[in-house]
Design an enzyme around this catalytic site. Structure first.
Site, PDB file in Angstrom:
ATOM      1  N   LYS A 190       1.042   2.117  -1.757  1.00  0.00           N
ATOM      2  CA  LYS A 190       0.085   1.368  -2.566  1.00  0.00           C
ATOM      3  C   LYS A 190      -1.285   2.024  -2.537  1.00  0.00           C
ATOM      4  CE  LYS A 190       3.449  -1.786  -2.131  1.00  0.00           C
ATOM      5  NZ  LYS A 190       4.688  -1.606  -1.386  1.00  0.00           N
ATOM      6  N   TRP A 231       8.588 -10.365   4.295  1.00  0.00           N
ATOM      7  CA  TRP A 231       9.238  -9.441   3.355  1.00  0.00           C
ATOM      8  C   TRP A 231      10.728  -9.403   3.698  1.00  0.00           C
ATOM      9  CZ3 TRP A 231      10.069  -3.704   4.182  1.00  0.00           C
ATOM     10  CH2 TRP A 231      10.413  -3.050   2.992  1.00  0.00           C
ATOM     11  N   ASP A 262       2.998  -4.095  10.852  1.00  0.00           N
ATOM     12  CA  ASP A 262       3.378  -3.424   9.606  1.00  0.00           C
ATOM     13  C   ASP A 262       2.148  -3.419   8.696  1.00  0.00           C
ATOM     14  OD1 ASP A 262       4.450  -2.512   7.255  1.00  0.00           O
ATOM     15  OD2 ASP A 262       6.158  -3.892   7.225  1.00  0.00           O
TER      16      ASP A 262
HETATM   17  C1  LMR Z   1       7.516  -5.417  -2.493  1.00  0.00           C
HETATM   18  O1  LMR Z   1       7.543  -6.256  -1.572  1.00  0.00           O
HETATM   19  O2  LMR Z   1       7.666  -5.722  -3.674  1.00  0.00           O
HETATM   20  C2  LMR Z   1       7.278  -3.978  -2.162  1.00  0.00           C
HETATM   21  O3  LMR Z   1       7.028  -3.831  -0.813  1.00  0.00           O
HETATM   22  C3  LMR Z   1       8.349  -3.102  -2.671  1.00  0.00           C
HETATM   23  C4  LMR Z   1       9.638  -3.222  -1.901  1.00  0.00           C
HETATM   24  O4  LMR Z   1      10.147  -2.186  -1.478  1.00  0.00           O
HETATM   25  O5  LMR Z   1      10.155  -4.314  -1.721  1.00  0.00           O
END
Ligand code: LMR
Length: 400
Positions: free
Chosen positions: A250, A133, A214
């Site tokens: 979520k 992420w 996480d």
């Molecule tokens: C995502 O990856 O789309 C979600 O976790 C929302 C975000 O805050 O990025």
């Protein structure tokens, strides 16, 4: 000359910035598969009935809004620990877990990063999966960490590169923080199985690395306990210190309420108390204390046996629908003559790393008003029976 004349334009956020572009798009039939938000068959962010029940009770009670303690609502923190570790966990009985309610999982990450930086000092290093992420990198870089990467995703097999991952981790310096996604890996949807988690944990222990888990999607793949396998195995591993951040955005469909938590696990009760003092000191300098409403909703559901049962059913419904959408997408893609996308069905959680190139993603946006991330990540939880075929036929078209 303005004081701010030299301020440069910062780049837009790759995920939330894309939503801004989506909102501004005048196309009638646009579809947002960018941001990670679960929507129901009607295309709406669901309001869970279990949550609504608590919300109505809170509205009737008309409670004053004093400040919460710096570390948040005590019941929320206790129930969070129980959900993450299991109510019977010896770690809880030993008082080894310091938990603080935070403003979503993002603040948990940032607060943890600041506390860990204080402990690790100038040489603080964190190893992050390739890919991960995007906000993980930014948060830890901003907190002063040196960023390292470990192999994770194998593009050829659309699966986990477990050998590469173990090899990279076994080369890390002792004391390196290792960021792990508990389940429903974002962005790939590829997770280790229980045996692979055990292998990973054995390396973490042997190399004296600090596990940092996480967990943003508990309950979105197999179920509440199964999705916490990594945490349960870590708790049983004899590793004395680790960190868990979690989010209820979520699982409770409470995105805007910003409900998350940080749990730091020490080797004994006294260490946990000192960790909590550092967490509180850090929170106080950033946002002072968290907000009341979302935590009251989560604690209200988790604290009532009846509402918790209802929530688990609702969560199970979201999970089942995601699995159905995965199967439906694979089937529709095949029907439209696309190359084999069968791997989408073995990925977990809201996301699929589709393998689409940046150019194909841009064609989806420009020609079909279908939004996905440049990395090829699509949010399968935003599909429904009405848009499935449109999405499949557009993906097949850009693959031709
Ligand atoms: C995502 O990856 O789309 C979600 O976790 C929302 C975000 O805050 O990025």
């Amino acid at each position: 000359m303005s004081f701010f004349a030299s301020v440069e334009m910062a780049p837009g956020d790759p995920i939330l910035g894309l939503t801004e572009t989506f909102v501004a798009d005048p196309s009638a039939n646009k579809i947002n598969l960018g941001v990670g938000i679960y929507v129901d068959e009607q295309g709406r962010v669901p309001m869970l009935a279990s949550v609504r029940e608590v919300e109505q009770a809170l509205a009737t009670a008309v409670r004053p809004r004093g400040y919460l303690p710096i570390d948040g609502l005590a019941a929320y923190n206790r129930l969070t620990r129980e959900l993450l570790f299991g109510a019977e966990s010896p770690l809880l009985a030993a008082g080894r877990v310091a938990t603080a309610q935070t403003i979503g999982g993002s603040a948990a990450l940032r607060v943890a990063a600041d506390v860990l930086k204080q402990v690790a000092g100038a040489g603080a290093k964190i190893a992050i999966s390739d890919p991960s992420w995007g906000n993980h990198h930014v948060i830890f870089r901003t907190a002063g960490f040196e960023l390292l990467q470990y192999r994770y995703y194998d593009a050829a097999s659309h699966g986990l590169d477990i050998a590469g991952m173990l090899e990279d981790l076994s080369r890390m310096e002792p004391g390196t923080v290792v960021l792990l996604h508990a389940c429903c890996h974002n962005p790939t949807g590829v997770d280790p199985d229980a045996a692979q988690w055990q292998q990973i944990i054995d390396v973490l222990k042997e190399r004296q690395l600090l596990p940092f888990v996480d967990m943003a999607y508990q309950g979105f793949d197999q179920g509440l306990d199964a999705d916490a396998t990594a945490i349960r195995l870590l708790a049983a591993s004899g590793i004395e210190a680790f960190v868990v951040v979690n989010s209820y955005s979520k699982s409770f469909s409470l995105y805007g309420e910003r409900v998350g938590a940080l749990s730091m696990i020490g080797s004994n009760r006294d260490e946990a108390a000192r960790l909590l003092s550092k967490i509180k000191q850090t929170i106080r300098t950033i946002y002072s204390s968290p907000s009341t409403h979302g935590a009251a909703l989560v604690a209200g559901v988790l604290g009532s046996a009846e509402l918790r049962d209802r929530w688990e059913l609702e969560l199970g419904g979201m999970r089942t629908r995601i699995h159905e959408m995965r199967a439906g997408l694979v089937e529709r893609l095949a029907a439209h003559g696309a190359p084999d996308f069968g791997f989408i069905q073995s990925q977990a959680g809201m996301f699929s790393y589709s393998g689409l190139s940046k150019a194909q993603v841009h064609r989806l946006r420009d020609e079909f008003a279908i939004y996905a991330l440049d990395s090829g990540r699509i949010c399968v939880a935003a599909l429904n029976r009405d848009n499935l075929d449109t999405v499949a036929s557009a993906i097949a078209a850009v693959c031709r």
